[in-house]
Design an enzyme around this catalytic site. Sequence first.
Site, PDB file in Angstrom:
ATOM      1  N   SER A 116     106.263  -6.431  32.464  1.00  0.00           N
ATOM      2  CA  SER A 116     105.267  -5.510  33.020  1.00  0.00           C
ATOM      3  C   SER A 116     105.759  -4.070  33.026  1.00  0.00           C
ATOM      4  O   SER A 116     106.961  -3.800  33.160  1.00  0.00           O
ATOM      5  CB  SER A 116     104.986  -5.933  34.467  1.00  0.00           C
ATOM      6  OG  SER A 116     104.235  -4.960  35.124  1.00  0.00           O
ATOM      7  N   TYR A 140     107.402  -7.130  42.978  1.00  0.00           N
ATOM      8  CA  TYR A 140     106.885  -7.742  41.746  1.00  0.00           C
ATOM      9  C   TYR A 140     107.612  -7.163  40.524  1.00  0.00           C
ATOM     10  O   TYR A 140     108.120  -7.897  39.672  1.00  0.00           O
ATOM     11  CB  TYR A 140     105.379  -7.481  41.662  1.00  0.00           C
ATOM     12  CG  TYR A 140     104.774  -7.661  40.297  1.00  0.00           C
ATOM     13  CD1 TYR A 140     104.583  -8.930  39.769  1.00  0.00           C
ATOM     14  CD2 TYR A 140     104.394  -6.558  39.528  1.00  0.00           C
ATOM     15  CE1 TYR A 140     104.034  -9.093  38.513  1.00  0.00           C
ATOM     16  CE2 TYR A 140     103.839  -6.711  38.277  1.00  0.00           C
ATOM     17  CZ  TYR A 140     103.656  -7.975  37.763  1.00  0.00           C
ATOM     18  OH  TYR A 140     103.116  -8.135  36.516  1.00  0.00           O
ATOM     19  N   LYS A 144     110.329  -8.887  37.646  1.00  0.00           N
ATOM     20  CA  LYS A 144     110.187  -8.833  36.180  1.00  0.00           C
ATOM     21  C   LYS A 144     111.450  -8.242  35.547  1.00  0.00           C
ATOM     22  O   LYS A 144     111.933  -8.729  34.523  1.00  0.00           O
ATOM     23  CB  LYS A 144     108.966  -8.000  35.793  1.00  0.00           C
ATOM     24  CG  LYS A 144     107.637  -8.625  36.200  1.00  0.00           C
ATOM     25  CD  LYS A 144     107.161  -9.653  35.204  1.00  0.00           C
ATOM     26  CE  LYS A 144     105.930 -10.373  35.681  1.00  0.00           C
ATOM     27  NZ  LYS A 144     105.365 -11.296  34.713  1.00  0.00           N
TER      28      LYS A 144
END
Length: 322
Positions: A116, A140, A144
């Site tokens: 991402s 988040y 990643k």
Amino acid sequence: MHILVIGGAGYIGSHVVKALLKNGMDVTVFDNLSSGDRINYFQGAEYIEDDILNIPALEKALSNNIDAVIHLAAKKAVGESMEKPELYAVNNICGAINILNAMSKFGVKNLIFSSSAAVYGIPEYVPMDENHPINPISFYGFTKSDMEKYFEWYDALKGIKFVSLRYFNAVGYDEDGDVKGLDKNPQNLLPIVMETAKGIRSQMSIFGNDYDTPDGTCIRDYIHVTDLADAHVRAVKYLSDGGKSQKINLGTEKGVSVLEMVTRAEKLIGKKINFSFAPRRAGDPPILLSSAHKAKEVLGWSAGNSSDIDNIILSTWKVYNL
Ligand code: UFG
């Protein structure tokens, strides 16, 4: 080629499965249906309903002559990750380690990963290329970037080659109408705009109008999911041709602000969208804008007409009205 698509019944996964089948590949999907849906099942693919935290199930799936794994089974809401980091740590990081260990055990050497733009954090420059510093500001995004580090080590120690595709903002739906499952309980902008236009929600919030951007709202680089799916097919072929591990941005180099998205949708759909400005959401960088150079160079990929913002809004609206 036999591809195991982990998370293949989800929003991006189901589009990827369609693209792989269209390219003549054999597909097995492994999905716990936490956000995916049986309605996304494609004829021609095999389905295993299970969880990446269930190691025996994962190993069984990996033992079945798999040439490459596409891993899309991660939790993906920035806001939620700031409130429930434990969920994200276990599902995203432990889940990825389970996949790497199972791949090692059964000698599966090629991995495509859904990374991402959130790995970069607040941009030091835009458009961001892959050499931009990695400083995630959401948990988040941290999961990643952390997973990418595991992949590097498993490449060095176990010879697993990976292509980490750093998506910017994935939006839209299959324009042939073959993927029907709408994201359950969406937390992303465009589905929320759609639900507000439909009257499923009575109103929506725009998080922050005091950013240092022309209209004060956040800018994002929206990429159509069909274009994203095509990049996965290319990445599978790239690795099977002996390509080395890569981290590659997938974006359009074009920015759209949150306010522009809402007002453009109002105009194209012809409905008033009831919105109000709300405080900033934790973990949101003011702008995310991708350089598209490396994707072109390594995969021969660039965003197509599908990623035009008017097309994105109209094709998504069509799916909400099927
Ligand atoms: N937003 C609103 N109101 C909403 C929802 C979102 O104003 O109700 C704003 C957000 O604050 C942000 C922009 O719309 O400024 C886009 O937000 P999204 O939640 O749609 O997506 P993110 O930019 O947070 O994207 C992140 C990652 C992507 C990933 C996506 C998937 O950066 O790589 O989450 O959840 F694809």
